[in-house]
Design an enzyme around this catalytic site. Sequence first.
Site, PDB file in Angstrom:
ATOM      1  N   SER A  44       0.797  -1.230   0.000  1.00 12.37           N
ATOM      2  CA  SER A  44       0.000   0.000   0.000  1.00 12.37           C
ATOM      3  C   SER A  44       0.832   1.283   0.000  1.00 12.37           C
ATOM      4  O   SER A  44       0.405   2.300   0.541  1.00 12.37           O
ATOM      5  CB  SER A  44      -0.938   0.016   1.215  1.00 12.37           C
ATOM      6  OG  SER A  44      -0.182  -0.002   2.426  1.00 12.37           O
ATOM      7  N   SER A 113       2.504  -7.277   2.628  1.00 11.01           N
ATOM      8  CA  SER A 113       2.181  -6.194   3.554  1.00 11.01           C
ATOM      9  C   SER A 113       0.666  -6.008   3.651  1.00 11.01           C
ATOM     10  O   SER A 113      -0.041  -6.892   4.133  1.00 11.01           O
ATOM     11  CB  SER A 113       2.904  -4.923   3.093  1.00 11.01           C
ATOM     12  OG  SER A 113       2.882  -3.923   4.073  1.00 11.01           O
ATOM     13  N   PHE A 114       0.141  -4.880   3.205  1.00 12.55           N
ATOM     14  CA  PHE A 114      -1.298  -4.655   3.093  1.00 12.55           C
ATOM     15  C   PHE A 114      -1.961  -5.814   2.342  1.00 12.55           C
ATOM     16  O   PHE A 114      -3.045  -6.279   2.714  1.00 12.55           O
ATOM     17  CB  PHE A 114      -1.497  -3.312   2.375  1.00 12.55           C
ATOM     18  CG  PHE A 114      -2.742  -3.149   1.561  1.00 12.55           C
ATOM     19  CD1 PHE A 114      -3.910  -2.653   2.141  1.00 12.55           C
ATOM     20  CD2 PHE A 114      -2.747  -3.426   0.193  1.00 12.55           C
ATOM     21  CE1 PHE A 114      -5.057  -2.470   1.379  1.00 12.55           C
ATOM     22  CE2 PHE A 114      -3.885  -3.239  -0.574  1.00 12.55           C
ATOM     23  CZ  PHE A 114      -5.048  -2.765   0.030  1.00 12.55           C
ATOM     24  N   ASP A 234      13.006  -5.187   8.983  1.00  9.72           N
ATOM     25  CA  ASP A 234      11.856  -4.430   8.478  1.00  9.72           C
ATOM     26  C   ASP A 234      11.481  -3.321   9.461  1.00  9.72           C
ATOM     27  O   ASP A 234      11.189  -3.581  10.627  1.00  9.72           O
ATOM     28  CB  ASP A 234      10.671  -5.398   8.294  1.00  9.72           C
ATOM     29  CG  ASP A 234       9.535  -4.810   7.487  1.00  9.72           C
ATOM     30  OD1 ASP A 234       9.375  -3.580   7.473  1.00  9.72           O
ATOM     31  OD2 ASP A 234       8.787  -5.594   6.872  1.00  9.72           O
ATOM     32  N   HIS A 262      11.787  -4.155   4.316  1.00 11.54           N
ATOM     33  CA  HIS A 262      10.413  -4.479   3.943  1.00 11.54           C
ATOM     34  C   HIS A 262      10.313  -4.995   2.507  1.00 11.54           C
ATOM     35  O   HIS A 262       9.279  -5.519   2.108  1.00 11.54           O
ATOM     36  CB  HIS A 262       9.535  -3.234   4.125  1.00 11.54           C
ATOM     37  CG  HIS A 262       8.064  -3.501   4.079  1.00 11.54           C
ATOM     38  ND1 HIS A 262       7.444  -4.444   4.881  1.00 11.54           N
ATOM     39  CD2 HIS A 262       7.074  -2.960   3.311  1.00 11.54           C
ATOM     40  CE1 HIS A 262       6.151  -4.454   4.625  1.00 11.54           C
ATOM     41  NE2 HIS A 262       5.898  -3.573   3.669  1.00 11.54           N
TER      42      HIS A 262
END
Length: 286
Positions: A44, A113-114, A234, A262
């Site tokens: 995102s 992630s998102f 991260d 990340h």
Amino acid sequence: MSNTAPDKAASANPEIARSIQAAGITTNYHDVGNGFPALFIHGSGPGVSAWANWRLVMPALSEQLRVIAPDMAGFGFSERPAGAHYDLETWVAQAIGLLDALGLEQADVVGNSFGGALALAMAIRHPHRVRRLVLMGSVGVPFDITEGLDAVWGYTPSFENMRRIMDYFAWDRSLVNDELAELRYRASIRPGFQESFGAMFPAPRQRWVDALASREEDIRALPHETLIVHGRDDRVIPLVTSLTLAEWIDRAQLHVYGRCGHWTQIEHAARFAKLVGDFLTEPPQD
């Protein structure tokens, strides 16, 4: 009518590929390779697209899998419907709608992630549509928002701000340079991009971490074989989220990359592609 042919603009912009109606949302998506279908859901960040997220690993993975990588509603080159609510319900409906539109009863789902929060929600709400899960630097469980994630979601367009938030993403500082920051800044100011992005995660932003989280009992009930991947260093999504997922999901395995932030799929692209490709093509485990 759905148009699944490559878009003519794709030759000018590799981020634009095919277009199809998914739950009423005109969706830009990449569809490459053969084999069992795997839905790759991006993160995102500002100006993100499926291609920007997965471009380094799609070639290798498409040799083993059918890689389907959409721009989720409000991101990239998919539709930004007027009055849309950007939430789990909208995104999960779009992802399931994409599988429906492509005539796919089941797919593996890889979430970054998102996108990991979306993958978890898909598996919980539509368990028979998901075969295996891959969760990379995943949101979807409770955690205290990091300084890095707060900065990413709070991005306002400028080269300086893009350069600053990119410093959070990679352990390898050579990946974060002015040229890349300029490219991502230019991507973030395309018409409509910042308007939808700015509407998604307004402050205070802890509530959006919480809104993307699934219930512990639902995650614990997941029967799916799951590969969990995280960068040890991260600074956007803390490693503890993947440790939690590895504890809660019965059929989970966890792979942690040292000297990695990340951007696992960028900082360790070849290793990531091999790890995920092997996991998604190995015979089912008892």
